[in-house]
Design a protein around this motif. Structure first.
Motif, mmCIF file in Angstrom:
data_model
loop_
_atom_site.group_PDB
_atom_site.id
_atom_site.type_symbol
_atom_site.label_atom_id
_atom_site.label_comp_id
_atom_site.label_asym_id
_atom_site.label_seq_id
_atom_site.Cartn_x
_atom_site.Cartn_y
_atom_site.Cartn_z
ATOM 1 N N ILE A 59 36.447 31.995 45.211
ATOM 2 C CA ILE A 59 36.707 33.198 46.010
ATOM 3 C C ILE A 59 37.529 34.200 45.207
ATOM 4 C CG2 ILE A 59 37.693 34.072 48.162
ATOM 5 C CD1 ILE A 59 37.391 31.245 49.314
ATOM 6 N N ALA A 60 38.572 33.687 44.528
ATOM 7 C CA ALA A 60 39.484 34.574 43.809
ATOM 8 C C ALA A 60 38.781 35.339 42.700
ATOM 9 C CB ALA A 60 40.647 33.762 43.241
ATOM 10 N N LEU A 61 37.975 34.655 41.907
ATOM 11 C CA LEU A 61 37.325 35.320 40.786
ATOM 12 C C LEU A 61 36.254 36.288 41.259
ATOM 13 C CD1 LEU A 61 37.255 32.312 38.329
ATOM 14 C CD2 LEU A 61 38.597 34.415 38.119
ATOM 15 N N ASP A 62 35.626 35.984 42.392
ATOM 16 C CA ASP A 62 34.702 36.947 42.985
ATOM 17 C C ASP A 62 35.465 38.185 43.447
ATOM 18 O OD1 ASP A 62 31.878 37.401 43.925
ATOM 19 O OD2 ASP A 62 32.908 37.586 45.848
ATOM 20 N N ALA A 63 36.672 37.984 43.987
ATOM 21 C CA ALA A 63 37.495 39.115 44.413
ATOM 22 C C ALA A 63 37.949 39.950 43.228
ATOM 23 C CB ALA A 63 38.705 38.615 45.199
ATOM 24 N N VAL A 64 38.305 39.300 42.120
ATOM 25 C CA VAL A 64 38.731 40.027 40.920
ATOM 26 C C VAL A 64 37.607 40.925 40.419
ATOM 27 C CG1 VAL A 64 39.354 39.730 38.485
ATOM 28 C CG2 VAL A 64 40.487 38.361 40.241
#
Length: 706
Positions: free
Chosen positions: A643-648
């Motif tokens: 989720i985090a890397l998609d958000a970045v």
């Protein structure tokens, strides 16, 4: 991330006239007293005495039971206000006591503290069950829940109602009396076993130190030598060098020591914690924990503990979904390990080492590969990575993203002289307090984590949060800068991300504030925050040489960026191995498990490379055996990182890049401020416009996306 909850509810505000006389007699304890002083009150750490923990905990439990009984026996028809909101207003004294108790257990542990834990943890578990299995109380909660769509509740009130109802159902509120009694017995026994596991692990981390002479330090950089000297001095051996049995001490030694015999000794000692066949061995404890967990799950209507943990309590929802994600990544990770080992073996062969790469060689030869392939020695970065400066860099980045400013606070009590305090503001508005406890010491558990001493709420007036970050850096000599590794710097930003999640919270009800979210979502904000460390805006201002004050050279930063996917095979595989063994242990049903044999056999089935271990071997896997916390949930770090890397990538796609104001505002509005007041899935969809895509994670690791 570390969360210690005291009882079923989050905060309390109760009239003392409703309390039994015995509770009133003990209510003068400073551990029970409302916090006073500036900033809406601060913890009275200067008043804490270990001898007060037991009576204060007992008084707080009695007080909460009185509060809960008043709600359960209310003759008025159940409504949100007289049932759900009333529960939100129970347990305030307990939360205050648990703040002190948790800090002393985690960071100031002594034999006296451990004795209190042994006695009180089972009692605290039994107390929680008395509330969660209260039949009259659940009848009222169920009545509000069944009519939640038709009684004019706000979206947050409906969410709080649903979560409260689910917590009671998951704990066995709908069981018959005999089943409830057995679940309560299991929870009480588990609480004692968790304490035993944790204390065994702490013993092995405290008791085993390898003492060395100057001649044994070949290959160690000056800062690692200084840290080892400090360890020995603190343990009464000045003039020697100590390698403590904690990750922060072991990893640098394994990375740089040229003495293979000592690397092997340090590695075996560290990875044998809890597995030495002595009085502190954890294998029998683990067997019993697993048996009890599956029995409890079946009483509650689930085939395994893993199914119970994830159902209605996670984004993944099922063990199959969690395992599918892990197996999506596992082949790429292990294939990369084989490539990494081949490169390391080639260097060892050229050097005439006449060895086969073993687990205690991986970090050492990986650094040689890094140097050869990227002309990068990560130790070159360390002189620029000053703990205090990086802390200022975290503050600055949070200001750019969320408008925060940090102001040193003096004159408030702290639990140890190493702890410092900052007031957090947004413009003129007071947001909360941030406590920082950065250094290792005896009696402090290893690793890094975040705690919330007080949660944010506006339920009964504005209450601002108090959060803390805790690390285990080795303290330098007076006046000397504390230099940390690049990995440690990433961990600092990660844990600070949890603190920012708490500081940004803007909800009404305390039970859904800050980091009180699903386990496989709570790591998302912290993993996002790691992305701001390597930005030029942070490095040019705050990665300054500890002697010259010059910023880290651009060519060194370029090398670090170029090498960003280096050793990802090792990092991802050691993590995934732990996550999959966790899930497999908790999917095994009531099989009679020998933890060591199970670990060995299941890793072989997975094709685990021989050259590295799980990140957390089973007998030392505190995430899953020192509480129910991450049990059948260690996969959460992967789920959250996806989720985090998609958000970045949302930031990277925007005109302003990682400091794009519009994307930062959307992250704040849809995620960071919401706590658990909105389902995490809906939070992310509101932020990104879709569900997360695993391809961003694979790209970040340098793995194939197909």
């Amino acid at each position: 991330m570390r969360r210690r909850t005291f009882l079923a509810a989050s905060t309390a505000l109760a009239a003392t006239s409703a309390l039994p006389a015995g509770v009133l007699a003990q209510s003068t304890s400073p551990l029970l007293a409302p916090w006073t002083g500036p900033f809406g009150g601060v913890p009275a750490f200067d008043k804490v005495k270990v001898a007060d923990f037991k009576p204060a905990l007992e008084a707080a439990m009695a007080q909460e039971l009185a509060e809960v009984d008043a709600i359960a026996n209310n003759p008025a028809a159940p409504t949100f206000e007289n049932t759900i909101a009333a529960l939100e207003a129970t347990g305030r004294a307990g939360d205050r006591v648990s703040t002190y108790y948790g800090i002393w257990s985690d960071t100031l542990s002594t034999p006296e503290v451990r004795a209190v834990e042994k006695e009180m943890e089972p009692k605290l578990a039994a107390h929680a069950d008395r509330i969660l299995q209260n039949a009259r109380l659940f009848q009222r909660i169920d009545a509000v829940y069944q009519h939640r769509e038709h009684t004019g509740l706000t979206p947050e009130q409906k969410r709080v109602t649903e979560l409260r109802w689910n917590a009671f159902v998951r704990a066995g509120a709908r069981l018959n009396p005999e089943q409830k009694a057995r679940v309560a017995q299991i929870n009480t026994e588990l609480a004692g076993l968790f304490t035993t596991f944790n204390q065994n692990l702490l013993h092995d981390e405290d008791a085993y130190v390898l003492y060395l002479k100057a001649a044994d330090l070949e290959g160690l950089p000056a800062d690692v030598r200084a840290a080892a000297a400090s360890v020995a001095k603190d343990r009464g051996k000045p003039g020697e060098y100590g390698i403590a049995n904690t990750r922060s001490s072991v990893d640098p030694f394994l990375t740089y020591s040229a003495r293979r015999d000592l690397r092997e000794k340090v590695w075996k000692t560290f990875y044998s914690r809890g597995d030495n066949g002595d009085a502190h061995d954890n294998n029998a404890v683990i067997k019993r924990i697993l048996k009890l967990r599956v029995e409890r799950a079946r009483i509650l209507g689930f085939p395994t503990h893993a199914h119970w943990r994830l159902a209605n309590n996670s984004m993944a929802e099922t063990p199959d979904a969690a395992m599918a994600l892990m197996m999506r990544v596992w082949p790429s990770a292990t294939a990369r390990v084989r490539e990494e080992v081949a490169e390391m073996q080639a260097i060892a062969d050229r050097e005439g080492a006449k060895i086969k790469i073993a687990p205690w060689d991986y970090r050492y030869y990986a650094e040689k590969v890094r140097k050869a392939r990227y002309d990068l020695d990560m130790n070159e970065a360390k002189p620029y990575l000053q703990l205090d400066k990086l802390r200022e860099g975290m503050f600055w980045a949070s200001g750019e993203l969320y408008g925060f400013s940090f102001h040193p606070v003096t004159g408030v009590p702290v639990q140890h002289p190493d702890v410092t305090v900052w007031e957090v503001k947004r413009g003129p508005e007071h947001i909360g307090l941030w406590y920082f406890d950065p250094y290792a010491r005896q009696g402090k558990r290893s690793g890094a984590w975040m705690n919330a001493y007080r949660g944010q709420e506006t339920f009964q007036g504005k209450v601002t949060t108090i959060v803390s970050n805790n690390s285990n850096f080795v303290k330098g000599a007076p006046g000397e800068a504390v230099l940390i590794s690049w990995d440690d710097a990433q961990t600092m930003f990660h844990e600070f991300g949890h603190a920012l999640h708490g500081l940004n919270s803007a909800v009404t009800y305390p039970s859904v504030a800050g980091t009180r979210v699903f386990r496989d979502y709570v790591e998302f904000p912290s993993q996002v925050n790691e992305s701001w460390l390597p930005t030029p805006q942070v490095l040019n201002r705050f990665a300054l040489h500890h002697q010259t004050g010059k910023p880290i050279p651009a060519d060194l930063v370029a090398k670090i960026e170029k090498a960003s996917t280096f050793r990802q095979g090792f990092d991802v595989t050691e993590y995934l191995a732990s996550a999959m063994i966790d899930m497999k242990l908790h999917l095994a049903g009531d099989a009679d498990i020998d933890p060591d044999a199970f670990e060995r056999e299941e890793l072989k089935k997975l094709g685990m490379p021989d050259e590295l271990p799980m990140r957390h071997r089973t007998p030392q896997f505190g995430h899953i055996f020192s509480s129910d916390g991450y049990s059948a949930g260690y996969y959460s770090y992967l789920w959250s990182e996806v989720i985090a890397l998609d958000a970045v990538e949302a930031f990277k796609e925007a005109p302003g890049g990682l400091y794009d104001k519009a994307v930062a505002r959307k992250l704040h509005d849809e995620v960071m401020s919401k706590g658990n007041s909105v389902h995490p899935r809906e939070q992310y969809r509101a932020f990104r416009g879709r569900d997360p895509d695993v391809k961003a994670y694979l790209r970040d690791k340098g793995f194939p996306t197909t």
